[in-house]
Enzyme design. Structure first.
Site, short mmCIF file in Angstrom:
data_model
loop_
_atom_site.label_atom_id
_atom_site.label_comp_id
_atom_site.label_asym_id
_atom_site.label_seq_id
_atom_site.Cartn_x
_atom_site.Cartn_y
_atom_site.Cartn_z
N LYS A 165 -8.64 -0.62 1.49
CA LYS A 165 -7.42 -1.38 1.81
C LYS A 165 -7.85 -2.79 2.23
O LYS A 165 -8.68 -2.95 3.13
CB LYS A 165 -6.72 -0.67 2.97
CG LYS A 165 -5.24 -0.84 3.04
CD LYS A 165 -4.71 0.13 4.11
CE LYS A 165 -3.24 0.05 4.28
NZ LYS A 165 -2.81 0.84 5.44
O1 G3P Z 1 1.38 1.59 6.54
C1 G3P Z 1 1.62 0.52 7.39
C2 G3P Z 1 2.28 1.03 8.62
O2 G3P Z 1 1.39 1.78 9.37
C3 G3P Z 1 2.92 0.00 9.46
O3 G3P Z 1 3.95 0.66 10.08
O4 G3P Z 1 5.66 1.03 11.76
O5 G3P Z 1 3.56 -0.24 12.34
O6 G3P Z 1 5.29 -1.25 10.89
P1 G3P Z 1 4.66 0.01 11.35
#
Ligand code: G3P
Length: 217
Positions: free
Chosen positions: A83
């Site tokens: 990634k």
């Molecule tokens: O895959 C990316 C994710 O982990 C981000 O999620 O909820 O931290 O915006 P969030």
């Protein structure tokens, strides 16, 4: 649509995988921090538990550094997917790694033109963050719709991996648009199973069954 689980919690992944809900896993530095585990160890455990791609994120910000870290990460297991962030350096690393046959997930995508650049760099996956887009007053799903259309227009094989999923409606909308993958936190993946009428129906069936006095087997 494929489901990836967005966590570095190995026990959660194993439990969800047993229910057939896991086609792959995505991790990031914040999720590794939350798991409180050594990154290399946790990625190795996840990659052994799941057959599909397991995204492990580089933390260098220059392409050469990213490539050095990618060498360490991809040596862990053949299903490790590297990634990289959606920056010029990230795209350089993406181009090199993809050319070598390594799957790359280009993350932190917040615009359709960024997604176009990731596809041009040969990314296997692009990760648009719908929840964080919604958080700042934009429509995360409009972004997915635009990326789907652009990729269809030019026949790009890069898979749209909907990330920053916060609730079941994100999953529903992503599936309606035709996103290839949603990476979903374990709690939201479990919410997908739930419906009050399923619970109520099961309760009624079991109550009636008990009244019959029968057993099966
Ligand atoms: O895959 C990316 C994710 O982990 C981000 O999620 O909820 O931290 O915006 P969030």
């Amino acid at each position: 649509m494929k489901f990836f689980v967005d966590t570095a919690d190995v026990a959660e992944i194993a439990d969800l995988a047993a229910a057939g809900l896991v086609d792959g896993v995505t991790t990031n530095p914040s999720l590794v921090h939350r798991a409180g585990r050594n990154m290399l160890e946790v990625v190795a455990e996840i990659a052994a538990a799941v057959a599909g791609p397991v995204s492990a994120e580089v933390v260098a910000t220059d392409a050469e550094g990213m490539l050095r870290e990618a060498d360490v990460l991809r040596a862990i297991a053949p299903n490790v997917c590297i990634k990289v962030p959606l920056t010029a350096e990230g795209l350089k690393a993406c181009r090199r790694l993809s050319g070598e046959g390594t799957k790359v997930n280009v993350t932190l995508c917040f615009s359709a033109v960024q997604a176009l650049l990731a596809a041009r760099a040969g990314a296997s996956f692009v990760s648009p963050f719908v929840g964080r887009h919604d958080d700042v007053g934009f429509d995360g799903m409009a972004l997915i719709r635009d990326i789907r259309r652009i990729y269809n227009n030019y026949g790009f094989g890069t898979e749209i991996l909907v990330a920053s999923v916060r609730h079941p409606v994100h999953v529903l909308d992503a599936a309606l648009i035709g996103a290839d993958v949603a990476t979903v936190p374990p709690a939201v993946l479990r919410q997908l199973l739930r419906h009050p009428l399923t619970d109520r129906g099961l309760e009624a069936f079991l109550a009636d069954w008990a009244k019959t006095g029968q057993t099966i087997g």
